[in-house]
Design an enzyme around this catalytic site. Structure first.
Site, PDB file in Angstrom:
ATOM      1  N   HIS A 181       0.819  -1.221   0.000  1.00  0.00           N
ATOM      2  CA  HIS A 181       0.000   0.000   0.000  1.00  0.00           C
ATOM      3  C   HIS A 181       0.854   1.272   0.000  1.00  0.00           C
ATOM      4  O   HIS A 181       0.771   2.107  -0.898  1.00  0.00           O
ATOM      5  CB  HIS A 181      -0.878   0.041   1.250  1.00  0.00           C
ATOM      6  CG  HIS A 181      -1.761  -1.142   1.433  1.00  0.00           C
ATOM      7  ND1 HIS A 181      -2.852  -1.388   0.635  1.00  0.00           N
ATOM      8  CD2 HIS A 181      -1.742  -2.155   2.346  1.00  0.00           C
ATOM      9  CE1 HIS A 181      -3.459  -2.486   1.045  1.00  0.00           C
ATOM     10  NE2 HIS A 181      -2.809  -2.974   2.074  1.00  0.00           N
TER      11      HIS A 181
HETATM   12  C1  BDR Z   1      -2.962   1.089   5.223  1.00  0.00           C
HETATM   13  O1  BDR Z   1      -3.257   0.678   6.546  1.00  0.00           O
HETATM   14  C2  BDR Z   1      -2.087   0.369   7.243  1.00  0.00           C
HETATM   15  O2  BDR Z   1      -2.252  -0.793   8.001  1.00  0.00           O
HETATM   16  C3  BDR Z   1      -0.984   0.298   6.227  1.00  0.00           C
HETATM   17  O3  BDR Z   1       0.236   0.719   6.768  1.00  0.00           O
HETATM   18  C4  BDR Z   1      -1.455   1.196   5.125  1.00  0.00           C
HETATM   19  O4  BDR Z   1      -1.053   2.531   5.367  1.00  0.00           O
HETATM   20  C5  BDR Z   1      -3.603   0.120   4.261  1.00  0.00           C
HETATM   21  O5  BDR Z   1      -4.975   0.075   4.448  1.00  0.00           O
END
Ligand code: BDR
Ligand code: CA
Length: 309
Positions: free
Chosen positions: A239
């Site tokens: 992500h």
């Molecule tokens: C986002 O949520 C967090 O757990 C990750 O680091 C990322 O920024 C993904 O949904």
């Protein structure tokens, strides 16, 4: 000679945050002015410690400021069930030697943006948006002064934390509302994009084979990172690195200018990003990215990580 993009990276490391920090530090196109930590995947004590440990892993001296320890309104939630109790499951990092930078992250962001010519600073936000919202509440002028806010968060369709909401927005929907209504130029990398950028076994192996300590740590993190399956491939969705990748290789991504609103009422839709995707009736407030050439992006990530010795 092209000028470097001046960036403040606001994050909650976080396994994928750690990889995003390392990508920024490995990229000469980026001048990373500071990292600001926020509570999110884990509490602020650990996110601010983890950020420093990752900076030192890269052999860098980027200052790390601690920011807000809780969301604006809602009760805190974390994602320790994904990222582990340390916040960076799969990594074995040395405790950082350098202390936190003096001062609060919110003050640092506000003062740094104001001290630079307008349009100079890019804010990259890859955690809950609490720090950025606090800045924009205190200093609304920051919205027009920044070049853009590039954030990982939200979804065009389904969420990953609830059926409706992605984690970063769910963890502080009121902060997200402040940011999306601030008037700042926003670029958003939602789940539809990030779920295409998967750390598959082959790709993890290619990173590990680079042989450096940072590369080994990245591979360890990605091994431990929960996997998902998309278009037949299985791996952990990268992500947060996608937000940094937008700064480096925008030609690999595509999307639409849209109106994005945040659902703030309690109930099953809390934290949903409501996006005018099909029928765009109102003025857009964000570029929502959806397409990505993930094969090229991942190849370039691996090449970037080869910079570490
Ligand atoms: C986002 O949520 C967090 O757990 C990750 O680091 C990322 O920024 C993904 O949904
Ligand atoms: Ca994050």
């Amino acid at each position: 000679m092209t000028t470097k993009r001046k960036v403040i990276l606001d994050c909650d490391p976080g396994q994928d945050d750690a990889v995003a920090i390392l990508l920024a530090l490995a990229s000469t196109e980026i001048e990373l002015l500071a990292i600001t930590a926020v509570a999110g995947n884990i509490g602020i004590g650990k996110t601010s410690l983890n950020a420093r440990a990752v900076v030192e892993l890269a052999g860098a001296e980027t200052p790390v400021y601690a920011g807000c320890p809780r969301p604006l309104v809602r009760d805190p939630v974390d994602a320790a069930h994904i990222h582990g109790d340390s916040g960076i499951d799969g990594a074995t990092l040395k405790p950082p030697v350098r202390p936190l930078a003096a001062g609060h992250a919110v003050d640092f962001i506000r003062d740094t943006v104001r001290a630079q010519p307008d349009g100079e600073i890019t804010l990259v936000a890859i955690g809950p948006l609490t720090n950025l919202a606090a800045v924009l509440i205190q200093a609304p002028d920051v919205a027009r002064r920044v070049r853009e806010i590039v954030l990982m968060g939200g979804a065009i369709g389904l969420g990953n934390t609830t059926p409706a909401a992605e984690f970063n927005i769910y963890a502080d929907p009121h902060a997200a509302h402040v940011v999306f209504t601030s008037g700042a130029r926003i670029v958003m990398t939602p789940l539809e994009l990030t779920h295409q950028v998967l750390a598959t076994q082959d790709r993890i192996q290619a990173i590990r084979a680079l042989g450096s300590e940072p590369a080994r740590q990245i591979a360890g993190i990605l091994d431990a990172y929960p996997k998902t399956t998309h278009f037949g491939a299985t791996g952990g969705p990268l992500h947060d690195p996608c937000a940094v990748a937008w700064l480096l290789w925008p030609e690999l991504m595509g999307g639409k200018e849209c109106r994005v609103e945040i659902e703030m009422s309690s109930g099953p839709s809390l934290g949903r990003t409501v996006i005018e995707w099909r029928r765009q009736k109102r003025e857009a407030n964000a570029l929502v990215l959806e397409q990505v050439d993930h094969a090229t992006l991942f190849q370039r990530l691996i090449e970037r990580f080869a910079i570490f010795r």
